[in-house]
Design an enzyme around this catalytic site. Structure first.
Site, PDB file in Angstrom:
ATOM      1  N   CYS A  25      17.543 -33.536   9.032  1.00 43.65           N
ATOM      2  CA  CYS A  25      16.805 -34.154  10.129  1.00 43.65           C
ATOM      3  C   CYS A  25      15.455 -34.617   9.640  1.00 43.65           C
ATOM      4  CB  CYS A  25      16.640 -33.174  11.291  1.00 43.65           C
ATOM      5  SG  CYS A  25      15.621 -33.819  12.623  1.00 43.65           S
ATOM      6  N   GLY A  26      15.182 -35.894   9.748  1.00 40.21           N
ATOM      7  CA  GLY A  26      13.905 -36.421   9.303  1.00 40.21           C
ATOM      8  C   GLY A  26      12.886 -36.536  10.408  1.00 40.21           C
TER       9      GLY A  26
END
Length: 288
Positions: free
Chosen positions: A115-116
């Site tokens: 997850c960025g």
């Protein structure tokens, strides 16, 4: 440079059979990205194409808009236990006159491979504005062309073939001709790498192009595509509700569940050309 794969011994259980063997794993290591000597982000990534990753990340975060905005990108000394450079610290020097990242946008810039967006202080902080908005892009792509892209992407995934542990992002022209494919343990990193490649080759905004991702279409991936001016984003898996909302806002075509000849077109259906002789089916409204 760091290794892309490594080998580990495993105990293989197959029904009643037991065997010891070596397994090939995808390497995951941290990359610290610095801008003008100041730490900006740490992301867990698969080593390789780090300069493209940095350019793509800075593009999609609104820090740069062209390759000329970066004066130089170079690895810093980052010693491992064996005394060798780990190549896990990359410093990007911005060109003269390019403003530094806005310190007023609160964000925890630690990003994982899964997850960025994690750590964004507020949702509005990731609804970044871009001069490359795809809303006016007249690109059209046939359903038949889209159907063939997942197979083309898989054929280019060399490391995935040996590990099964990598995501991929591929850039294609609207006629299906490939531009670039990049792999990474993180979905967002694979996209940053391929968008960074495009930026370095002077192809942004990516008018008339299709970005294909091997997993699901998240809000962040739609945002990254919009920042690069991509008119069509396709995914082999599902989009999230927020991804669909953002794609609609940005005038982007979003395709999900692209598997063989089947696909769901969530937004921007006017860009999809049906094959000759195929008409749109009339669907009855189901009231629950």
């Amino acid at each position: 440079m760091g290794r892309v794969t490594t080998h580990r011994p495993v105990l293989r259980l197959d029904g009643g059979r037991v065997a010891r063997r070596s397994d090939t794993l995808t390497v995951e290591e941290p990359l610290e990205l610095r801008v003008d000597g100041r730490a900006l982000a740490v992301t867990m990534r698969t080593p390789g194409h780090d300069v493209e990753l940095a350019h793509g990340f800075l593009l999609t975060e609104g820090v740069i808009q062209a390759a000329a905005d970066v004066a130089v990108a170079r690895y810093c000394d980052g010693k491992g236990p064996d005394g060798r450079n780990t190549y896990n610290v990359l410093d990007v020097a911005l060109a003269a006159g390019v403003p530094p990242p806005d310190p007023g946008v609160e964000r925890n810039f630690y990003t994982t491979s899964s997850c960025g967006v994690c750590g964004k202080a507020a949702l509005d902080a990731v609804r970044l504005r871009t001069r490359f908005s795809p809303s006016g892009d007249p690109a059209r792509v046939s359903a038949a062309t889209l159907s063939g892209l997942p197979a083309a992407l898989r054929e280019a995934q060399r490391v995935f073939a040996s590990t099964g542990g990598l995501h991929a992002a591929g850039l294609f022209r609207a006629d299906g001709s490939p531009l670039a494919v990049r792999e990474d343990v993180g979905r967002h990193n694979a996209v940053d790498k391929v968008l960074g490649w495009a930026l370095l080759h002077g192809l942004t905004p990516l008018a008339g192009c299709v970005l294909l991702v091997s997993g699901r279409a998240s809000f962040e991936l739609v945002q990254k595509a919009a920042m690069a001016g991509v008119p069509v984003l396709a995914a082999v898996s599902a989009p999230s509700s927020l991804a669909v909302e953002l794609a609609e806002e940005q005038g982007m075509t979003l395709v999900g569940f692209l598997r063989g000849e089947t696909m769901n077109v969530y937004t921007g259906a006017e860009r999809i050309e049906l094959d000759a002789g195929v008409g749109a089916e009339r669907e009855s409204e189901v009231v629950g």
